[in-house]
Design an enzyme around this catalytic site. Structure first.
Site, short mmCIF file in Angstrom:
data_model
loop_
_atom_site.label_atom_id
_atom_site.label_comp_id
_atom_site.label_asym_id
_atom_site.label_seq_id
_atom_site.Cartn_x
_atom_site.Cartn_y
_atom_site.Cartn_z
N ASP A 1 21.26 -16.46 -4.53
CA ASP A 1 21.45 -15.85 -3.21
C ASP A 1 21.51 -14.35 -3.48
O ASP A 1 22.46 -13.85 -4.08
CB ASP A 1 22.75 -16.36 -2.57
CG ASP A 1 22.96 -15.75 -1.20
OD1 ASP A 1 22.35 -14.68 -0.93
OD2 ASP A 1 23.73 -16.32 -0.42
N LYS B 1 6.38 -0.23 0.28
CA LYS B 1 6.74 0.12 1.64
C LYS B 1 7.14 -1.12 2.43
O LYS B 1 6.69 -2.20 2.09
CB LYS B 1 5.59 0.84 2.33
CG LYS B 1 4.31 -0.01 2.47
CD LYS B 1 3.26 0.72 3.24
CE LYS B 1 3.54 0.69 4.71
NZ LYS B 1 2.88 -0.42 5.40
N HIS C 1 -0.40 0.32 -2.09
CA HIS C 1 -1.49 -0.49 -2.64
C HIS C 1 -2.86 0.19 -2.53
O HIS C 1 -3.79 -0.18 -3.21
CB HIS C 1 -1.50 -1.90 -2.05
CG HIS C 1 -2.03 -2.01 -0.66
ND1 HIS C 1 -1.27 -1.77 0.45
CD2 HIS C 1 -3.26 -2.35 -0.19
CE1 HIS C 1 -2.01 -1.95 1.54
NE2 HIS C 1 -3.22 -2.30 1.18
N LYS D 1 -6.81 0.93 -5.26
CA LYS D 1 -8.21 0.72 -4.88
C LYS D 1 -9.09 1.60 -5.76
O LYS D 1 -8.80 2.77 -6.00
CB LYS D 1 -8.43 1.05 -3.39
CG LYS D 1 -7.70 0.05 -2.46
CD LYS D 1 -8.09 0.22 -1.01
CE LYS D 1 -7.13 -0.48 -0.07
NZ LYS D 1 -7.38 -1.88 0.18
N ASP E 1 3.24 3.21 9.69
CA ASP E 1 2.75 2.04 8.94
C ASP E 1 1.59 2.41 8.02
O ASP E 1 1.49 1.88 6.92
CB ASP E 1 2.30 0.95 9.93
CG ASP E 1 1.91 -0.35 9.24
OD1 ASP E 1 2.66 -0.78 8.34
OD2 ASP E 1 0.86 -0.93 9.58
N HIS F 1 -0.67 5.46 3.24
CA HIS F 1 -2.03 5.30 2.72
C HIS F 1 -2.91 6.53 2.98
O HIS F 1 -3.58 7.03 2.08
CB HIS F 1 -2.70 4.08 3.33
CG HIS F 1 -1.87 2.82 3.20
ND1 HIS F 1 -1.13 2.53 2.08
CD2 HIS F 1 -1.68 1.77 4.04
CE1 HIS F 1 -0.51 1.36 2.25
NE2 HIS F 1 -0.82 0.88 3.43
N LYS G 1 -5.45 -0.15 14.50
CA LYS G 1 -5.64 -1.61 14.46
C LYS G 1 -6.67 -1.97 15.52
O LYS G 1 -6.87 -1.22 16.48
CB LYS G 1 -4.33 -2.32 14.79
CG LYS G 1 -3.14 -1.85 13.98
CD LYS G 1 -2.82 -2.80 12.86
CE LYS G 1 -1.60 -2.40 12.08
NZ LYS G 1 -1.86 -1.84 10.76
N LYS H 1 -13.64 -3.08 9.81
CA LYS H 1 -12.70 -2.74 8.75
C LYS H 1 -13.43 -1.79 7.81
O LYS H 1 -14.28 -2.19 7.03
CB LYS H 1 -12.27 -4.00 7.98
CG LYS H 1 -11.29 -3.68 6.87
CD LYS H 1 -10.62 -4.92 6.34
CE LYS H 1 -9.69 -4.61 5.16
NZ LYS H 1 -8.57 -3.76 5.50
C1 BG6 Z 1 -0.26 -2.36 5.08
C2 BG6 Z 1 0.12 -2.26 6.53
O1 BG6 Z 1 0.41 -1.41 4.32
O2 BG6 Z 1 -1.67 -2.13 4.94
C3 BG6 Z 1 -0.67 -3.23 7.39
O3 BG6 Z 1 1.51 -2.55 6.67
C4 BG6 Z 1 -2.15 -3.00 7.14
O4 BG6 Z 1 -0.35 -3.07 8.75
C5 BG6 Z 1 -2.49 -3.05 5.65
O5 BG6 Z 1 -2.88 -4.00 7.87
C6 BG6 Z 1 -3.93 -2.67 5.40
O6 BG6 Z 1 -4.24 -2.85 4.05
P1 BG6 Z 1 -5.75 -3.09 3.59
O7 BG6 Z 1 -5.70 -3.08 2.11
O8 BG6 Z 1 -6.17 -4.40 4.17
O9 BG6 Z 1 -6.57 -1.97 4.17
#
Ligand code: BG6
Length: 492
Positions: free
Chosen positions: A91, A146, A176, A180, A233, A238, A338, A343
């Site tokens: 826990d 994050k 993240h 890339k 976000d 990023h 969003k 994408k």
């Molecule tokens: C995250 C966000 O950090 O990155 C999400 O919290 C977002 O909202 C995501 O969708 C996007 O990551 P990627 O690698 O798919 O562009």
């Protein structure tokens, strides 16, 4: 095949049953295993409060791969990976329970890498539980990602809690996007090619655009997203990270602290957006119903659990100015949203117009050279330039052409590693270069807080945009005011 030069690790994942672990970490570990990049004696220990044994956890791990891997599971890879896995019930809020780690970890011969895949409110008890249990030593690391706070104050609180137990060089903060491939390649592109090194400033560059468009909506995360918004976000982390890689001065070498220092200098030079200029420099948007990939999708306010009065932004566009020698009068335009038309993550460097045009037969105004760096979905770089159309016409006719470097084709790698694989591996290797320092995070929050604060004092109601488009028309006007336009995202 690459040789493994790092020490064996005990990789402990706190929050092993959570989304991040199941969707991202296990998939990354599988891919690293497949590429023979996990040190043979490394063990992976899932920790969570669910009462179950290792066999049940291994079963869940397998099901997670089936659900999220997007490729067939190779049985021999799974055999090796599953042999490393075990589970420990703790826990996470109960400090005395961390004693159990003593029996299974071996910090004297394996480096303890603690991956905090949990919400920050649990960080304090994990840090103190670990400290009291006596398993930590100077080599131990902690990995977090994050949201590291939702403003400067809360991010300081999280960093302070962690700093009570881990020194800064033991802390690996993940963004993240830094895993890339193309972000990392910016270092090579900029600092290994003289053509760019010597043409990367206000003398030759007109402006820079960074677009991070997502097709997904908020994916059932109303609670989190509505309190957060796209600025916090995506942009705070990023996009600002990408910006620092594009804008920084050359580091003296590739050592983490030297790269971090140059990135911090860029963040410090960002011109503040305040109540005086926020309306001119920022656009907030919110998606309404629309069509994505041929299917109707609901608007933001119709998402599951939505508060119909929400004014949270799902899109943001900004004009960013960097007050230093290199970037004087070179705006950076950033946009992310969003439910956009695709994408696509792209950086576009627009070079300056030539002062005089001798090809008026082809173009009244010569189109500028452009360097387009694609981060996703297909990684690569295009250089847009003008060429003569072959032929014996009386007049020289020009045509816009592209030098096209697709990573897939050039390096014959159909599946470059995703961000997480690279970062999990670097955390096990103990290389902090691709992680974010505390100072960077806090500097970024300082700048973002000023925008959030300014929005409270003006009418910043988000402008609607239909899902499946590139955002509200006001985002086009942001550039049109400067005589510019967004690059149509390039579909490779
Ligand atoms: C995250 C966000 O950090 O990155 C999400 O919290 C977002 O909202 C995501 O969708 C996007 O990551 P990627 O690698 O798919 O562009």
């Amino acid at each position: 095949m690459q040789t493994i030069t790092y020490k064996p690790c005990d990789l402990v994942i706190y929050g092993a049953m959570g989304d991040l672990s199941r969707r991202k970490l296990l998939i990354s570990l599988y891919r690293l295993e497949k590429a023979n990049l996990i040190e043979p004696d490394t063990k992976i220990i899932g920790v969570d409060r669910v009462a179950q044994d290792s066999a049940a956890y291994i079963d869940i791990a397998y099901k997670s791969l089936q659900e999220f891997l997007n490729e067939e599971i190779d049985s021999s890879v799974w055999k090796t990976l599953s042999a490393r896995l075990s589970y420990l019930q703790i826990d996470l809020a109960q400090l005395d329970q961390y004693k159990k780690l003593h029996d299974i970890l071996d910090p004297a011969s394996r480096v303890l890498v603690n991956y905090f895949a949990v919400a920050p409110f649990l960080f304090k008890s994990i840090c103190h539980g670990l400290d009291q249990s006596g398993v930590l030593n100077k080599e131990s690391r902690m990995v977090m990602e994050k949201p590291i706070g939702h403003d400067l104050q809360s991010s300081k609180e999280i960093n302070d809690v962690v700093a009570e137990v881990f020194s800064e060089d033991q802390v690996f903060r993940i963004d993240h996007y830094l895993g890339k491939e193309t972000v990392l390649n910016l270092l090579a592109l900029r600092f290994a090619n003289s053509i760019f090194t010597s043409n990367w400033d206000h003398n030759t560059i007109d402006h820079v655009q960074i677009t991070v468009g997502e097709e997904v909506g908020i994916e059932g995360r109303w609670e989190y997203f509505d309190k957060t918004g796209q600025l916090r976000d995506m942009l705070q982390n990023h996009l600002l990270q990408i910006l620092t890689f594009v804008a920084m001065d050359p580091p003296v070498d590739l050592e983490a602290q030297n790269i971090h220092r140059e990135k911090i200098k860029v963040l410090e030079a960002l011109r503040p957006i305040t109540i005086d200029n926020v309306e001119e420099k920022t656009v907030r948007g919110q998606y309404s119903t629309g069509v994505i990939k041929g299917s109707a999708v609901p608007g933001y306010l119709d998402e599951e659990g939505a508060n119909k009065d929400s004014t949270t932004e799902s899109f943001v566009a900004l004009r960013v100015d960097i007050d230093n020698w290199r970037w004087a009068d070179v705006p950076f335009y950033l946009r992310t949203g969003k439910r956009m038309a695709g994408k696509r993550t792209e950086i576009v460097i627009y070079f300056k117009q030539l002062p005089h045009n001798i090809f008026k037969d082809s173009f009244n105004v010569l189109p500028p050279n452009k360097l387009i760096i694609h981060l996703q979905p297909n990684e690569g770089i295009d250089f847009v330039m003008l060429n003569k159309i072959p032929g014996i016409d009386e007049h020289i006719k020009l045509h816009k052409t592209k030098l096209d470097l697709s990573f897939d084709e050039t390096f014959r790698k159909s599946s470059l590693f995703g961000g997480y694989e690279k970062l999990v591996l670097e955390a096990m290797r103990g290389n902090p270069t691709l992680f974010i320092s505390r100072e960077e995070i806090e500097q970024a929050w300082t700048w973002i807080d000023s925008i959030q604060d300014a929005w409270k004092h003006v009418d910043a109601t988000p402008k609607p945009y239909p899902a499946g488009t590139w955002g509200p028309t006001e985002a086009d006007e942001l550039l049109a005011r400067d005589g510019r336009a967004w690059e149509e995202p390039c579909y490779k």
